[in-house]
Structures are given as C-alpha cells and as structure tokens.
Enzyme design. Structure first.
Site, PDB file in Angstrom:
ATOM      1  N   GLY A 223      17.216  -7.122  10.056  1.00 54.46           N
ATOM      2  CA  GLY A 223      16.874  -6.203   8.980  1.00 54.46           C
ATOM      3  C   GLY A 223      16.188  -6.905   7.830  1.00 54.46           C
ATOM      4  O   GLY A 223      16.226  -8.129   7.732  1.00 54.46           O
ATOM      5  N   GLY A 226      18.001  -8.404   1.936  1.00 49.93           N
ATOM      6  CA  GLY A 226      18.699  -7.596   0.947  1.00 49.93           C
ATOM      7  C   GLY A 226      19.325  -6.331   1.492  1.00 49.93           C
ATOM      8  O   GLY A 226      19.854  -5.529   0.736  1.00 49.93           O
ATOM      9  N   GLU A 445       4.942  11.603  10.632  1.00 49.56           N
ATOM     10  CA  GLU A 445       5.961  11.219  11.618  1.00 49.56           C
ATOM     11  C   GLU A 445       6.397  12.411  12.451  1.00 49.56           C
ATOM     12  O   GLU A 445       6.586  12.296  13.663  1.00 49.56           O
ATOM     13  CB  GLU A 445       7.171  10.589  10.922  1.00 49.56           C
ATOM     14  CG  GLU A 445       6.886   9.263  10.211  1.00 49.56           C
ATOM     15  CD  GLU A 445       6.350   8.195  11.157  1.00 49.56           C
ATOM     16  OE1 GLU A 445       6.718   8.197  12.345  1.00 49.56           O
ATOM     17  OE2 GLU A 445       5.538   7.362  10.703  1.00 49.56           O
ATOM     18  N   HIS A 448       3.929  13.182  15.232  1.00 49.72           N
ATOM     19  CA  HIS A 448       4.153  12.417  16.464  1.00 49.72           C
ATOM     20  C   HIS A 448       5.263  13.058  17.290  1.00 49.72           C
ATOM     21  O   HIS A 448       5.111  13.333  18.467  1.00 49.72           O
ATOM     22  CB  HIS A 448       4.654  10.998  16.136  1.00 49.72           C
ATOM     23  CG  HIS A 448       3.613  10.076  15.616  1.00 49.72           C
ATOM     24  ND1 HIS A 448       2.458   9.796  16.281  1.00 49.72           N
ATOM     25  CD2 HIS A 448       3.581   9.319  14.491  1.00 49.72           C
ATOM     26  CE1 HIS A 448       1.747   8.921  15.585  1.00 49.72           C
ATOM     27  NE2 HIS A 448       2.406   8.615  14.486  1.00 49.72           N
TER      28      HIS A 448
HETATM   29  P1  ADP Z   1      20.748  -9.964   3.362  1.00 48.27           P
HETATM   30  O1  ADP Z   1      21.679 -10.985   3.897  1.00 48.27           O
HETATM   31  O2  ADP Z   1      20.499  -8.834   4.303  1.00 48.27           O
HETATM   32  O3  ADP Z   1      19.473 -10.504   2.815  1.00 48.27           O
HETATM   33  P2  ADP Z   1      22.796  -9.670   1.429  1.00 48.27           P
HETATM   34  O4  ADP Z   1      23.940  -9.340   2.301  1.00 48.27           O
HETATM   35  O5  ADP Z   1      22.694 -11.057   0.941  1.00 48.27           O
HETATM   36  O6  ADP Z   1      21.439  -9.252   2.120  1.00 48.27           O
HETATM   37  O7  ADP Z   1      22.807  -8.652   0.214  1.00 48.27           O
HETATM   38  C1  ADP Z   1      22.677  -9.069  -1.110  1.00 48.27           C
HETATM   39  C2  ADP Z   1      23.505  -8.205  -2.023  1.00 48.27           C
HETATM   40  O8  ADP Z   1      23.021  -6.866  -2.041  1.00 48.27           O
HETATM   41  C3  ADP Z   1      24.935  -8.081  -1.579  1.00 48.27           C
HETATM   42  O9  ADP Z   1      25.701  -9.125  -2.064  1.00 48.27           O
HETATM   43  C4  ADP Z   1      25.354  -6.742  -2.172  1.00 48.27           C
HETATM   44  O10 ADP Z   1      25.732  -6.873  -3.507  1.00 48.27           O
HETATM   45  C5  ADP Z   1      24.081  -5.949  -2.108  1.00 48.27           C
HETATM   46  N1  ADP Z   1      24.042  -5.109  -0.921  1.00 48.27           N
HETATM   47  C6  ADP Z   1      23.161  -5.200   0.088  1.00 48.27           C
HETATM   48  N2  ADP Z   1      23.400  -4.258   1.021  1.00 48.27           N
HETATM   49  C7  ADP Z   1      24.466  -3.567   0.610  1.00 48.27           C
HETATM   50  C8  ADP Z   1      25.208  -2.456   1.143  1.00 48.27           C
HETATM   51  N3  ADP Z   1      24.895  -1.883   2.312  1.00 48.27           N
HETATM   52  N4  ADP Z   1      26.265  -2.005   0.438  1.00 48.27           N
HETATM   53  C9  ADP Z   1      26.598  -2.576  -0.724  1.00 48.27           C
HETATM   54  N5  ADP Z   1      25.958  -3.615  -1.278  1.00 48.27           N
HETATM   55  C10 ADP Z   1      24.892  -4.102  -0.641  1.00 48.27           C
HETATM   56 ZN    ZN Z   2       1.906   7.120  13.129  1.00 45.29          ZN
END
Ligand code: ADP
Ligand code: ZN
Length: 635
Positions: A223, A226, A445, A448
């Site tokens: 994914g 963030g 979308e 499609h």
């Molecule tokens: P990734 O590892 O996918 O880059 P992180 O897990 O490091 O993202 O996410 C960074 C921060 O964003 C987390 O510490 C949290 O505070 C916030 N965050 C991201 N996704 C969520 C979610 N689904 N629910 C709550 N907080 C989230």
């Molecule tokens: Zn398309």
C-alpha cells in the site's frame, strides 16, 4: 514515517563524534597543565610581572609566596591588614629574584618559598586525568565505530558497550509490547481480517501444528506510504502480545558488503530467541528489488537479499516467528521473495475511502477536545485521497492551531485550514480530487464496469473505487480474480476492448469531454487490438498472416513487426477500425443505459467505493424493470 526511526542523520553522527573526540584530546594535551593551573589558582587574579615589580617597589605587598614558576602575593590594605586581594604572576625565566626579595625584606613583607613542587599537580594530570580522558575518548570512539557498523540497536536486547564491536548489530527496533491494537487502526477491515489468523497462530501455534498445518511464514503488506502498514504490523504484535522487531530496507542501502547480510542473520537469531515474535521489514523493496535489473547488480543488496531468503527458508515457522514486510512497489520485488513459502500472501492496505477516513479521524480525535461545530463526516468528505498519516497529521496541526489561537478546543475551521497546509505541504496534492474531477472519475470507472457487466452477464469487478491510487490511477476497478484462462475467443476479446474503452465512452456520453484519465485504457486497448490483428489472425482484412513475432513472452511481451511497410499500414488501419468500432459500441451501450449509469455513478460518487455485488444488484434490478433483452446491444 513519523515514528521512532532515526534514519535521518546517520551519516553525519560518526563524523561529528570523531571531531568531538579529537577536540577533547587536543584541548587536553595543549591546555591540560594550564587548565589544572587555572583550577589551582582559582580565586587569584593574574597580573603582569611588571605590575608585580611595581607593587614591590611601591611597598604594596603584604605577603608573598614564591614557587618555581609563580609568585603569589596579597596586597596590603591597611597597617595590620596584610592579606588583601590575592594576585599571582608567572616568574620570568632565568631572572634572579635577589633584588626583589631584598626589597621585600626591607619593607617587612612576609615572604616564603612554596613547598617544593613535588610535581603533584602534573603527576595528577599525567597519571590520572590524562588516562581518564584517554579511556573516555577511546570508549566514545569505539561506540561510534560499533554504531556505524551495526546500528544504534535502540533497545535491542541489551547488547551494549564494548561487547558489540566487530559483530555488527542489526539496526533493529524491538518493542516488547507495542501497545497498539486493532482498535487503533481505522478502516482496513479486509487487511485486518487477513491478519487475524496470524494473530491466532501467534497465540497458539500448537493448535495449528497439531493438525500438521503449515502457517505462512510471511505476509506482504502492500500500500501507499502512510496507509498504516507499520501500524497494522504493530497491531498484530500488540494483539498477540508478542515482541515486535522492526527494520527498514532502506537502512541497508549504502552499506559495506556483508554488513546487511549479517544484520539479517542477527535479526532472525534475536527474534527466534524470544519467539513467538513478529519481524517487520519496512520498505522491503530496497533489498528485495528484482535481481535481473538492467542497471547491473548490486553486490550488497544481493547478499542481503540472499541472506533474507536463506533465513526465511531456514527458520521453522512452527516456533512462531512471523515476518511481515511492507512495500508500495510489489511489482519490482524479486520473484524469489514471492515464491510459495515466502511472502506468498499479499495483504492490500488501501488508501481509505470515505468511511475509512471518517474512522481514522475518529481514532485520532479520541484524545482531542473538539468544539461543537466539528463535523468529521464533512471533513472526511473533503479529504478524498488523503491517507491515514495525513489525517493524523492534520488533526495534530489543527490542535496546534487551536492552541496558537488561544482556544481550548479544536473547531472545524482549524481542521479545514490544517488540511490545506498538510496536503499543500506534500506532493500529494494531485491525489486529492476536486468535485468535478470526482464526478468524471466516477462516471469513467462505472463506464468500464457497466459495459463489462452488461456484456458478460456476470459480475465483472469485485470493487470499484474513486479513491486515487498509488499507481497514479485516479480511480480503479478491481477485476474479479479470473479463473485461469488459456483461450480467449474473438468475441471475448471484443468485449474486453469495449470494456477498456467504456471509461472514455462514459466521459464522452455524459460530459462531452475527453480527459487524460483514459490514457492507460487506450494504451492497453491498442495493444490488445494490435495483437488481435497481427498475431491472432482475427482481422478479416489481414487474414491469418502473422505480422509480428513476439520477442520474449516472459519479459515484456513486446513484439516486433515483421512484414512489408504497406502491410504494416494496413494493419494499423485495421487496428484503428477495430478500436473505433468497439468505442462506438461502448458508447451505445452507455447511451442505452444512461439511467443505470447515472444511478451507479452517483452512488459511487457518494460512497467512493462500490462492491461488485452492489453493482450487480443495480444492474439486475434494472434488468427486471425493463423488458428482457432491452439492455442488450451488440457491437
Ligand atoms: P506506512 O507504514 O503504511 O507508511 P504508518 O503505519 O507508518 O504508514 O502510518 C503512519 C501513521 O499514520 C500512523 O502512526 C498513524 O498515526 C497514522 N495512520 C495511518 N493509517 C492509519 C489508520 N488506518 N488508522 C489510524 N491511524 C493511521
Ligand atoms: Zn479507465
């Protein structure tokens, strides 16, 4: 990723440390004696030899003490007050003091020689303080070297001090208890569902091994940055109450050959010592990049990758070590990593849709004082394309803004303004759509999907979303996992073409515009049409003649034309005709089903995601309303 990883200034610290150590040594050597002298002569004021002589001549001195190097003396303040302020001066080398002492004798000054210098001060310096400084400096230096080759090992199983030198320590972060649970992860229900089994396994490995079941050794979390991959991994550890080891693939970049591999080895060793445990490898693409890259190999990365593969194969999953890895570029991973028994499970961690964003905002505002006017649903609506990290950041910015404004609670305005800054401050601006863009993407979308649904008479997609995607696609349609298919009829391929062009057709039918969003569709449709004409013999005009030869089926499937120029022209014309016919057919289907198109597009616009089941419910309801066969238009 804004958590406890201090990847940032790694390169600079050792340099800085070296300079500090060198400086300490230099100061100690150059000024050591002097510093000591200062220490001993505290409370005295230094004066020039000239002043001293003047003071002697003017009969101002009460008492004096003469050593090999210095003369200390008290000024006389009154008749009986011989000890006024204390001064000292350094002795002039090779200058005889007879005259001075004679004068002092005449003036009745009490003077004496200092106790013979037994060298105690310089002895103290050279035998105690110097070695101390030396040892201190050495320790500092060794620490730095150890850190450089092995990472700071923050909280890593207490290997510290001098023991760790030479043996490179993994730059691993270990948390005994992450304290994060699924409650802290908003949305991502599908991902959570896939992880539940792993948690259960960590809780009770025996339940699985008793039947003889082999659990997956690892899962790949895929994914955008963030979206909460790290958070999910921590939550798995938290839910299972097992230690969480984490390491980032990017830490391996620019390392000495062999260091990466030994870090990986250490990591697995430490983890299996405390098993059950979770090992989390962030940014695994940094090590796991495909080895057959055109840019030549990278020894270090290859060694690290090989070590990783060896460790994954070597450890016995029944003792409860589970590896989770995160990436946002699964397509560049080495195939060896994805083979059965390694990261053969893929868990998609999507950008959150409306509901997901709302839930995320709820999670992050749990501990924030919100004003009455805050409407998180509205905020969620306004933040399409934002990921969890953005939303967390946004809420925090809003809280800071409220404090700046001297308020006690965060209001809606704070949140909206912070959204602007958070999004504008990043490069994600492109992923947040305006309302009109959202409408267009939504229709595109559904275009499609609808063409496919009406032509195939079966659920064509498992999910459509208009949440901008990592790959740059503004919306995307998740195809149904197709049963393995080796043969496609011409009719099926034509439906495929119509489906691919259905997006552009919808734009044209509904808005009368053509957008750049269709570029990828057009490319794919053209490729397919070209194959039909030049390789599959599906064009009446060209006939059964192969005009192109596939160069390498496995690498990129590119084919080169192998025919006369005029035939190539004909082929181009055929491809164009085929595409145009399919495009017109797609447009006609949408025109004939305009009501259904609007209905579904508006639903998608509102919810941002629509499942294949929901889509088919609309389509079937519509089919029942109309006389059978009315929704049927053939190319
Ligand atoms: P990734 O590892 O996918 O880059 P992180 O897990 O490091 O993202 O996410 C960074 C921060 O964003 C987390 O510490 C949290 O505070 C916030 N965050 C991201 N996704 C969520 C979610 N689904 N629910 C709550 N907080 C989230
Ligand atoms: Zn398309």
């Amino acid at each position: 990723m804004p958590n406890n990883k201090n990847n940032g200034n790694n390169g600079r610290t050792p340099m800085l440390g070296l300079i500090v150590v060198a400086a300490v040594f230099l100061v100690a050597i150059l000024f050591g004696n002097r510093l000591l002298g200062l220490l001993f002569s505290a409370g005295q004021e230094e004066v020039s030899y000239h002043t001293f002589l003047t003071d002697v001549a003017d009969d101002k001195i009460g008492e004096a003490e003469i050593s090999d190097t210095q003369i200390s003396y008290y000024l006389r303040t009154g008749e009986n007050e011989k000890k006024g302020k204390l001064y000292y001066t350094n002795r002039m080398p090779d200058v005889d003091l007879t005259e001075v002492t004679n004068t002092m004798q005449e003036n009745g000054v009490e003077f004496s020689a200092a106790p013979a210098d037994d060298g105690s001060s310089s002895l103290l310096f050279s035998w105690i303080i110097m070695p101390l400084i030396f040892v201190f400096g050495l320790m500092l230096l060794l620490r730095i070297i150890a850190n450089r080759s092995g990472g700071s090992g923050g909280g890593f199983g207490g290997i510290g001090g001098l023991g760790g030198i030479g043996k490179s320590r993994a730059k691993v972060y270990m948390e005994k208890e992450t304290g994060v649970t699924f409650r802290d992860v908003a949305g991502q229900d599908e991902a959570k569902e896939s992880l539940v089994e792993i948690i259960d396994f960590l809780h009770n490995p025996r339940k699985y091994t008793a039947i003889g079941a082999k659990l997956p050794k690892g899962a790949l979390l895929v994914g955008s940055p963030g979206t909460g991959k790290t958070l999910l991994a921590k939550a798995v550890a938290g839910e299972a109450h097992v230690p969480f080891f984490s390491i980032s693939g990017s830490d391996f970049v620019e390392m000495f050959v062999g260091v990466g591999a030994s870090r990986v080895r250490d990591l697995f060793k430490e983890a299996s010592k405390v098993a059950p445990a979770i090992i989390f490898i962030d940014e695994i693409d940094a090590i796991g990049r495909s080895r057959d890259s055109r840019f030549g190999g990278n020894d270090e990365r290859e060694q690290t990758l090989n070590q990783l593969l060896a460790e994954i194969d070597g450890f016995d999953s029944s003792n409860g070590v589970v590896i989770l890895a995160a990436t946002n570029r699964p397509e560049i991973l080495d195939k060896a990593l994805l083979r059965a028994g390694r990261f053969d499970r893929r868990i998609i961690v999507d950008r959150p849709n409306l509901e997901g964003r709302y839930q995320t905002l709820l999670v992050h505002t749990r501990k924030i004082h919100l004003a009455e006017d805050v409407d998180l649903r509205k905020l969620a609506q306004a933040t399409a394309g934002a990921v969890g990290a953005d939303l967390a950041n946004l809420v925090n910015e809003a809280a800071l803004r409220a404090v700046r404004m001297g308020r006690h609670a965060v209001n809606q305005q704070d949140l909206l303004v912070s959204f602007e800054t958070v999004i504008a401050g990043t490069e994600k601006k492109g992923t947040v759509l305006t309302d009109i863009e959202k409408r267009i993407v939504s229709y595109h979308e559904v275009g499609h999907a609808l063409v496919a649904a009406l032509k195939k008479h079966s659920q064509p997609v498992s999910k459509i979303t208009i949440v901008p995607h990592t790959s740059g696609a503004l919306g995307y349609t998740m195809q149904m996992p197709e049963e393995e298919k080796y043969l496609n009829s011409k009719e099926e391929l034509i439906i495929e073409l119509q489906t691919l062009l259905g997006g552009r057709a919808a734009e044209q039918v509904v808005f009368g515009i053509q957008t750049t969003g269709a570029a990828n569709d057009i490319q794919r449709a053209t490729e397919l049409a070209r194959k039909m004409v030049t390789q599959y013999g599906m064009s009446d005009k060209i006939g059964l003649m192969a005009l192109a030869t596939a160069q390498n089926e496995y690498l990129d499937g590119k084919a080169y034309m192998d025919c006369a120029q005029t035939t190539a022209d004909d082929a181009d014309n055929e491809v164009r005709t085929l595409l145009n016919t399919c495009y017109e057919a797609a447009k006609q289907i949408l025109l004939d089903n305009r009501g259904l198109l609007d209905e579904i597009a508006l639903y998608l616009l509102e919810k941002e995601t629509i499942t294949g089941d929901d889509l088919m419910a609309y389509v079937n309801a519509d089919a029942n309303r109309l006389p059978a066969g009315d929704s049927e238009v053939d190319a």
